[in-house]
Design an enzyme around this catalytic site. Structure first.
Site, PDB file in Angstrom:
ATOM      1  N   ASP A  66     -42.535  38.933   3.243  1.00 24.05           N
ATOM      2  CA  ASP A  66     -44.072  39.909   1.671  1.00 24.05           C
ATOM      3  C   ASP A  66     -44.042  40.823   2.395  1.00 24.05           C
ATOM      4  OD1 ASP A  66     -45.689  39.428   3.994  1.00 24.05           O
ATOM      5  OD2 ASP A  66     -47.021  38.222   3.183  1.00 24.05           O
ATOM      6  N   ASN A 133     -58.103  34.406   5.015  1.00 21.52           N
ATOM      7  CA  ASN A 133     -59.554  33.801   3.776  1.00 21.52           C
ATOM      8  C   ASN A 133     -57.979  32.419   3.221  1.00 21.52           C
ATOM      9  OD1 ASN A 133     -57.151  34.726   2.570  1.00 21.52           O
ATOM     10  ND2 ASN A 133     -57.882  36.238   1.043  1.00 21.52           N
ATOM     11  N   HIS A 135     -54.834  32.699   2.968  1.00 21.68           N
ATOM     12  CA  HIS A 135     -53.198  32.654   2.190  1.00 21.68           C
ATOM     13  C   HIS A 135     -52.631  32.774   3.227  1.00 21.68           C
ATOM     14  CE1 HIS A 135     -54.155  37.744   3.643  1.00 21.68           C
ATOM     15  NE2 HIS A 135     -52.721  37.101   4.375  1.00 21.68           N
ATOM     16  N   GLU A 140     -52.881  34.457  -2.387  1.00 21.15           N
ATOM     17  CA  GLU A 140     -54.586  34.836  -2.373  1.00 21.15           C
ATOM     18  C   GLU A 140     -55.489  33.266  -2.880  1.00 21.15           C
ATOM     19  OE1 GLU A 140     -55.662  36.747  -0.325  1.00 21.15           O
ATOM     20  OE2 GLU A 140     -55.250  38.868  -0.742  1.00 21.15           O
TER      21      GLU A 140
HETATM   22  C1  GLP Z   1     -50.580  39.059   6.030  1.00 20.21           C
HETATM   23  C2  GLP Z   1     -49.887  39.116   5.325  1.00 20.21           C
HETATM   24  C3  GLP Z   1     -49.141  38.105   5.977  1.00 20.21           C
HETATM   25  C4  GLP Z   1     -50.070  37.148   7.360  1.00 20.21           C
HETATM   26  C5  GLP Z   1     -51.383  37.503   7.481  1.00 20.21           C
HETATM   27  C6  GLP Z   1     -52.129  37.314   8.397  1.00 20.21           C
HETATM   28  O1  GLP Z   1     -51.975  40.086   4.905  1.00 20.21           O
HETATM   29  N1  GLP Z   1     -49.447  39.331   4.203  1.00 20.21           N
HETATM   30  O2  GLP Z   1     -48.256  37.421   5.143  1.00 20.21           O
HETATM   31  O3  GLP Z   1     -49.687  36.029   7.957  1.00 20.21           O
HETATM   32  O4  GLP Z   1     -51.812  38.400   6.459  1.00 20.21           O
HETATM   33  O5  GLP Z   1     -52.528  38.510   9.341  1.00 20.21           O
HETATM   34  P1  GLP Z   1     -51.717  38.377  11.196  1.00 20.21           P
HETATM   35  O6  GLP Z   1     -51.210  37.367  11.793  1.00 20.21           O
HETATM   36  O7  GLP Z   1     -51.733  39.216  11.219  1.00 20.21           O
HETATM   37  O8  GLP Z   1     -54.081  37.558  10.846  1.00 20.21           O
END
Ligand code: GLP
Length: 241
Positions: A66, A133, A135, A140
């Site tokens: 992403d 949340n 996702h 989302e």
């Molecule tokens: C982000 C990304 C995701 C990621 C998630 C968790 O917003 N879009 O691809 O896996 O949130 O992030 P983190 O590993 O920093 O908690």
């Protein structure tokens, strides 16, 4: 589903070691990779092992999961820049191909469509993080199991996280993500989850109702889902009901 619960200290090394094994047995692997704080220690450990010659990305293809829309190419929160800094630029040779999302070159909808074509070429192993949340990627809450690769409006918390947690210079306008349908089409998925702040949402994702309120719950329908969590993140999942 396979659930691996590992100590905080052993977690990243174990995932990196398993990735080395995969690359050794399947050098042309097509890997879909996320960014964020969760995979960062895995990439650090993997880069060290690759540089030590344990395996190579030379014949592998890396597809980015992403990307933010509306951040400058050199913004520290950019997913492509982060993956390069944390892994790709640290290993030589690099992958045969790195498919970033072309947010600087194309209009967002075109960039999403182009990236979907790349992913349609097949994903052998997809690594995912878990959003607070529920996702995955930028799918989302409200996303469906057949959701396409697309431009998404971010929930306020997700955009603000780009600034607060990842150092973005402005709140991004939107995101582009591989859709859940593409992720489920991957041959294999490893969901990486660490830290106590993810314990409640991991429990919902694995044991709550499967549906759009917690998009990660759809991953349970995949025939080869492996959840790799540290003990803090898995605290509620492993509790006896
Ligand atoms: C982000 C990304 C995701 C990621 C998630 C968790 O917003 N879009 O691809 O896996 O949130 O992030 P983190 O590993 O920093 O908690």
């Amino acid at each position: 589903m396979e659930l691996d619960v590992l100590s905080v200290d052993a977690w990243a090394e174990r995932v990196a070691g398993d990735l080395v094994e995969r690359l050794r047995s399947e050098p042309t692997l097509r890997l879909c990779l996320p960014t964020g704080d969760t995979p960062a220690p895995v990439y650090a450990a993997l880069a060290t092992r690759l540089e030590a010659g344990e395996a190579s990305l030379e014949h592998a293809t890396v597809v980015l999961l992403d990307e933010w829309v509306g951040l400058d190419p050199d913004d520290p929160a950019r997913c492509d820049g982060r993956l390069r800094r944390e892994l790709l630029d640290r290993v030589s040779p690099g992958p045969a191909a790195f498919h970033r999302i072309l947010v600087d070159e194309l209009a967002p909808e075109e960039a999403a469509a182009r990236h979907d074509e790349v992913a349609a070429g097949g994903l052998g192993l997809t690594l995912l993080g878990l959003g607070a949340n529920g996702h995955v990627g930028f799918n989302e809450p409200g996303s469906t199991a057949d959701g396409p690769t697309r431009v998404v409006t971010l929930e306020a918390g997700s955009g603000e996280a780009a600034v607060a947690r990842y150092g973005a210079k402005r709140v991004p306008e939107a995101g582009i993500t591989l859709g859940i349908a593409r992720l489920l089409a991957s041959d294999e998925i490893w969901l990486l989850v660490t830290g106590a702040r993810k314990a409640e949402i991991l429990d919902q994702a694995l044991r709550g109702p499967m549906g759009p309120d917690v998009p990660a719950s759809f991953l349970r329908s995949h025939h080869k889902l492996r959840v790799v969590a540290d003990t803090a993140a898995a605290a509620l999942v492993t509790r006896t009901p």
